[in-house]
Structures are given as C-alpha cells and as structure tokens.
Design a protein around this motif. Sequence first.
Motif, PDB file in Angstrom:
ATOM      1  N   MET A  15       1.145  -1.257   0.177  1.00 20.79           N
ATOM      2  CA  MET A  15       0.072  -0.010   0.194  1.00 20.79           C
ATOM      3  C   MET A  15       0.862   1.230  -0.043  1.00 20.79           C
ATOM      4  N   PRO A  16       1.662   1.427   0.935  1.00 18.21           N
ATOM      5  CA  PRO A  16       2.815   2.599   0.767  1.00 18.21           C
ATOM      6  C   PRO A  16       3.426   2.837  -0.491  1.00 18.21           C
ATOM      7  N   ALA A  17       3.922   1.783  -0.948  1.00 18.98           N
ATOM      8  CA  ALA A  17       4.432   1.722  -2.439  1.00 18.98           C
ATOM      9  C   ALA A  17       3.570   2.351  -3.461  1.00 18.98           C
ATOM     10  N   ILE A  18       2.226   1.823  -3.519  1.00 21.45           N
ATOM     11  CA  ILE A  18       1.528   2.330  -4.466  1.00 21.45           C
ATOM     12  C   ILE A  18       1.052   3.826  -4.348  1.00 21.45           C
ATOM     13  N   TYR A  19       0.991   4.425  -2.998  1.00 21.54           N
ATOM     14  CA  TYR A  19       0.833   5.820  -2.797  1.00 21.54           C
ATOM     15  C   TYR A  19       2.182   6.534  -3.277  1.00 21.54           C
ATOM     16  N   GLU A  24       6.424  12.473   1.174  1.00 22.47           N
ATOM     17  CA  GLU A  24       5.500  13.335   2.038  1.00 22.47           C
ATOM     18  C   GLU A  24       4.147  12.912   1.622  1.00 22.47           C
ATOM     19  N   PHE A  25       3.096  13.155   2.589  1.00 30.18           N
ATOM     20  CA  PHE A  25       1.827  13.011   2.160  1.00 30.18           C
ATOM     21  C   PHE A  25       1.169  14.318   1.869  1.00 30.18           C
ATOM     22  N   ARG A  26       0.654  14.256   0.677  1.00 32.90           N
ATOM     23  CA  ARG A  26      -0.061  15.039  -0.078  1.00 32.90           C
ATOM     24  C   ARG A  26      -1.625  15.053  -0.374  1.00 32.90           C
ATOM     25  N   GLU A  27      -2.452  15.848   0.369  1.00 32.99           N
ATOM     26  CA  GLU A  27      -3.783  15.833   0.291  1.00 32.99           C
ATOM     27  C   GLU A  27      -4.291  15.230  -1.082  1.00 32.99           C
ATOM     28  N   GLU A  28      -3.735  16.285  -2.134  1.00 35.98           N
ATOM     29  CA  GLU A  28      -4.469  16.364  -3.467  1.00 35.98           C
ATOM     30  C   GLU A  28      -4.198  14.876  -4.158  1.00 35.98           C
ATOM     31  N   VAL A  29      -2.965  14.360  -3.872  1.00 35.66           N
ATOM     32  CA  VAL A  29      -2.510  13.074  -4.472  1.00 35.66           C
ATOM     33  C   VAL A  29      -3.304  11.954  -3.577  1.00 35.66           C
ATOM     34  N   TRP A  30      -3.543  12.149  -2.368  1.00 32.80           N
ATOM     35  CA  TRP A  30      -4.393  11.128  -1.675  1.00 32.80           C
ATOM     36  C   TRP A  30      -5.764  11.152  -2.177  1.00 32.80           C
ATOM     37  N   ARG A  31      -6.472  12.175  -2.367  1.00 32.04           N
ATOM     38  CA  ARG A  31      -7.800  12.389  -2.725  1.00 32.04           C
ATOM     39  C   ARG A  31      -8.309  11.630  -4.086  1.00 32.04           C
ATOM     40  N   GLN A  32      -7.176  11.870  -5.029  1.00 33.82           N
ATOM     41  CA  GLN A  32      -7.446  11.335  -6.368  1.00 33.82           C
ATOM     42  C   GLN A  32      -7.367   9.738  -6.342  1.00 33.82           C
ATOM     43  N   LEU A  33      -6.274   9.396  -5.492  1.00 35.18           N
ATOM     44  CA  LEU A  33      -5.890   7.814  -5.320  1.00 35.18           C
ATOM     45  C   LEU A  33      -7.122   7.259  -4.687  1.00 35.18           C
ATOM     46  N   ALA A  34      -7.543   7.857  -3.516  1.00 38.80           N
ATOM     47  CA  ALA A  34      -8.820   7.097  -2.939  1.00 38.80           C
ATOM     48  C   ALA A  34     -10.049   6.989  -3.649  1.00 38.80           C
ATOM     49  N   GLU A  35     -10.125   7.799  -4.516  1.00 38.75           N
ATOM     50  CA  GLU A  35     -11.381   7.779  -5.445  1.00 38.75           C
ATOM     51  C   GLU A  35     -11.467   6.543  -6.123  1.00 38.75           C
ATOM     52  N   GLY A  36     -10.459   5.748  -6.401  1.00 40.81           N
ATOM     53  CA  GLY A  36     -10.280   4.649  -7.142  1.00 40.81           C
ATOM     54  C   GLY A  36     -10.485   3.273  -6.099  1.00 40.81           C
ATOM     55  N   VAL A  47      -6.010   1.848   4.114  1.00 36.34           N
ATOM     56  CA  VAL A  47      -4.775   2.257   3.298  1.00 36.34           C
ATOM     57  C   VAL A  47      -4.084   3.670   3.700  1.00 36.34           C
ATOM     58  N   HIS A  48      -5.119   4.695   4.017  1.00 38.21           N
ATOM     59  CA  HIS A  48      -4.514   5.971   4.705  1.00 38.21           C
ATOM     60  C   HIS A  48      -3.490   5.796   5.848  1.00 38.21           C
ATOM     61  N   ASP A  49      -3.905   4.887   6.946  1.00 39.76           N
ATOM     62  CA  ASP A  49      -3.171   4.788   8.010  1.00 39.76           C
ATOM     63  C   ASP A  49      -1.775   4.063   7.772  1.00 39.76           C
ATOM     64  N   SER A  50      -1.917   3.117   6.702  1.00 43.58           N
ATOM     65  CA  SER A  50      -0.693   2.486   6.236  1.00 43.58           C
ATOM     66  C   SER A  50       0.348   3.529   5.547  1.00 43.58           C
ATOM     67  N   VAL A  51      -0.293   4.194   4.388  1.00 45.58           N
ATOM     68  CA  VAL A  51       0.709   5.244   3.998  1.00 45.58           C
ATOM     69  C   VAL A  51       1.009   6.216   4.857  1.00 45.58           C
TER      70      VAL A  51
END
Length: 519
Positions: free
Chosen positions: A46-50, A92-104, A81-85
């Motif tokens: 999961m972290p690698a995918i993020y 670094e954790f970027r909210e815009e990247v996370w939102r786009q990824l999490a939609e899928g 997934v969020h907690d693992s990432v």
Amino acid sequence: MTGTPTEATHANPLRDPEDRRLPRIAGPSGMVLFGVTGDLARKKVMPAIYDLANRGLLPPGFSLVGFARRDWADQDFAQIVHDSVKEHARTEFREEVWRQLAEGFRFVPGDFSDDLAFDNLRRTIEELDQARGTGGNHAFYLSIPPKFFGDVVQQLQEHGLSRQTDGSWRRVVVEKPFGHDLASARELNDSLAQVFPTGSVFRIDHYLGKETVQNILAMRFANAMFEPIWNSNYVDHVQITMAEDIGIGGRAGYYDGIGAARDVIQNHLLQLMALVAMEEPSDFRAESLRREKEKVLAAVSLPRRLDLSTARGQYDDGWSGGVRVQGFHDEEGIPKASTTETYAAIKLGIDNRRWAGVPFYLRHGKRLGRRVTEVAVVFKRAPHLPFHASATEELTQNTLVVRVQPDEGLTIRFGSKVPGTSMEIRDVTMDFAYGGSFTESSPEAYERLILDVLLGDPPLFPRHEEVELSWKILDPILEHWARQDRNGKAKPEPYPAGTWGPASADKMLARDGRTWRRP
C-alpha cells in the motif's frame, strides 16, 4: 523501441526507453490486493502504491480493490490504506494526491471459497473499467499464504477474471516462498500456468528490486576494469551474506518448518549468486537475463561431503543491540523440539569455464551481530611479493564488496604503502556510497517491482525455470539435514544471539583455509 541496440542495452531501466530523460509511467490499470490485512500489504504494498502515485508514475484513474474476510465498506478500506501510507510511505503525504488515489478504492468482502464474493469482484472491476477508465487491465496481487494460491487463481478463472480480451491484460503477482521443495514448486507452477500464461505470472523477489542488486550488473558490464579478472584465474572465492539482527518476531506460524535455507537462500541468495556469476547478456531484456541466470543455476554443483560443507544453527538467548533477548526455542509458538534452522551456510561450486574451482559460500542467519547484506568477491593473493616479510604482515587478500543493505554501495580493499621512509604495506579501502554520490533517491524495491508489473516489464522477476533450478540445488541439502534429524546424528547447533553464527560455520571455511568476512 527506438534507438540502436547499444542505446537500448545501456538505457536506464527506470526511464522511458523512448526518451531516457522521462520516467516510465504506467498506462490505464488497476490492482486487486488479496490479503489486505497482512503486514506485507500494510507496510510495503500500500505505501509503495501511494509513493508511485505521489511521484506521478500511476495513471490518474488507477484503482485499488481490497479483498478480505472483513465486514468493511469502501471507506473503511480507504482508512486502512490511509493509516498504512501515513506510517510507512517514503514520500510526503499530499492531500491532493491522496484524494485522487482514494477515489479509485473499492473493497470486496469474502473468503477464497466464496463464489458470490468473486462475482462481486468481477462486477466491481467492470464498474471501475467504466468509471475510472482502467481499460480492463488488472493485476491480482496475492499477498496471502502460498497454500491459497491455487484456490484464488482457480476462482479467478471460473469467474472470468483472468480472461484477457484484445488490447487488455490480466496479470497475477505471487510472493515467496515459491513452494517448499521442488515437487511443491512444480505443483504451484502448474496451478498458475493453467490459468495465466507464463508472461502474465510475476513472482516477486523484493531483493531483485533493490538498486544495489541491479548495480551488480552495471558494475560488471559497464566497466572494462572488472570483467577481465572476474574468473577463476583471479578470484579465490565469493561470500554472499544476509545477516539479520532480529529474531523471528511473531512469525512462528510461518517460520517453523521453513527455516533460513528455504526462507532466504533458495531465493534471495541464489539469485544474487546468479547475478554475480552469469555471463554478459546480449541485452537487458527479461529473456536475455533469465537465460544467463539459468545457465549458472544449472551449472551449480554440491560438494560430496554435505556434512562438511554445510552448517546450520539456532539462536540461543544472548545480547542483541544492548538488550537481552530470548532464544529460538523460547519464542512464542515454537515447539521445544523444533529442528528448524535460524542460521544456514552452504558451499557451492559452478562447473563452467569461468568459475571452475571457485567456491561460493552462502550464509543467512537471524540474531546475528548486525543487519547487513553483502556480496564479497575475494581475490587470490599476488603470485609474488617483492617485499620483506615483516613489511606485509597486515596485508590480506584484495576484496570487492557490494553492500546491498543497509549502507548501499561498494568497497574495494587493496594494499597500499604506509607513509614513511620504509616500504610498509597495509590494507586500505576505497568506498563508494550511493547516498554520497547521487542526488536522486533510490526507489523502494516494491515501488520498482509494482511499477514493472503494471508495465508488463519482467526482467527482475524469476520465471518458474529459475525457481525449479534453485530447488534442485537446495533439496539435497534439506534432505541431508532431515536424515541427520531422523537418525539423531546432528541437529542445528546453538549460537548466542548477537554473535555471527555457530562454530560449525567457521569450521566449514577453516577446512578450506579460509575465514568468514566480518561485515
């Protein structure tokens, strides 16, 4: 692919072959992750995918479907997934990247025998193809115990999930161990081959995704200074070491009955040996690399006296990192009578023109002095030293060491004159460290390997021929140890935690007039 064959050969495998300045980016695709509750999925996959998404290497519509026996909704899976990432991602954790990824993200509850769950999985994938534009391209990542591989791929076939239509692909990813002996490896390979074509099966050996492992090929074949001496005329022996300072932790259920040889030597260390010993491939395509590695593994020979050319041990209580730790038999879940080895060392030969007469020593152990993985190529002594005997008392053999982890790099040890009026020779080292030489950060192994799966680029994934050849090497050793256990002739030798293994491993090299390197 454009460009001349020479350009293709030397292209950076992390870059687009059409333009080496550009990174390789996966096309429309998604992944189904079985075993989402396991450590591997949470800490690595999961972290690698993020991280891949954060580096812009995944398509905007990438989808991730979790499958597990949990009563979760999509948002529950997204939180996992969020907690693992947040805990394990490199970038670094970027909210815009996370939102786009999490939609899928989607989650399908069920177990491996649940037909309704696999029907639901098929509908979920079809919905993602429409909503996210994944184009029918999906990788099924089996982050589960190998005993379930056959059940899952059979379900994928029966529910039409493995079927590839024109212009789309379906691939399956499996983690080691690839069987526990030659017979089980063949059975596993057969079950995969009945559902997926050979080119669609990706066996992950995360060691092959490490930058330093790949640098073995770059070091050997991009430099004219090494290859002329990379043979039995100049090399005395090779030592390949993977040492861990940790114990088995909470892995008793997996580790007991598996042991150090099956867990590490059969895959990681034999693959390292093949890369060190292989002939130069015609290019760096997957088939060319595999062909040369397979030649090496097919040429491996075992010593006649396995009792004198192998060693095994079990860590006892002792001190590790300044902390008192318990022994293997005191670990939770380990039977007191267990003969599973936590340390294994073997001596191998390679019967070909390049390496005839050069021993390869492979060792792996837990609760050793420190965490380190390295390949040490030890050269023969100079045939004549025109120095006074007292001037070279400290001089040892020239050695080239590839450090795989944790301090990735390369060290060369050679003799040099000590400053002064007398001719005194002493060992010195010349060191190359990745961190000090490149501004680019090395991708984590799982990032590289997952991206390769999505791209369909398989150079770093062993095929079933390599797996079976590795088991042919290891099986006689395992059978020899099993006979010793049955006959009561020998059992794994205890060694104190924090040391470098059992005395029998030192004796194994001492019989050849050699000693283990102290990393």
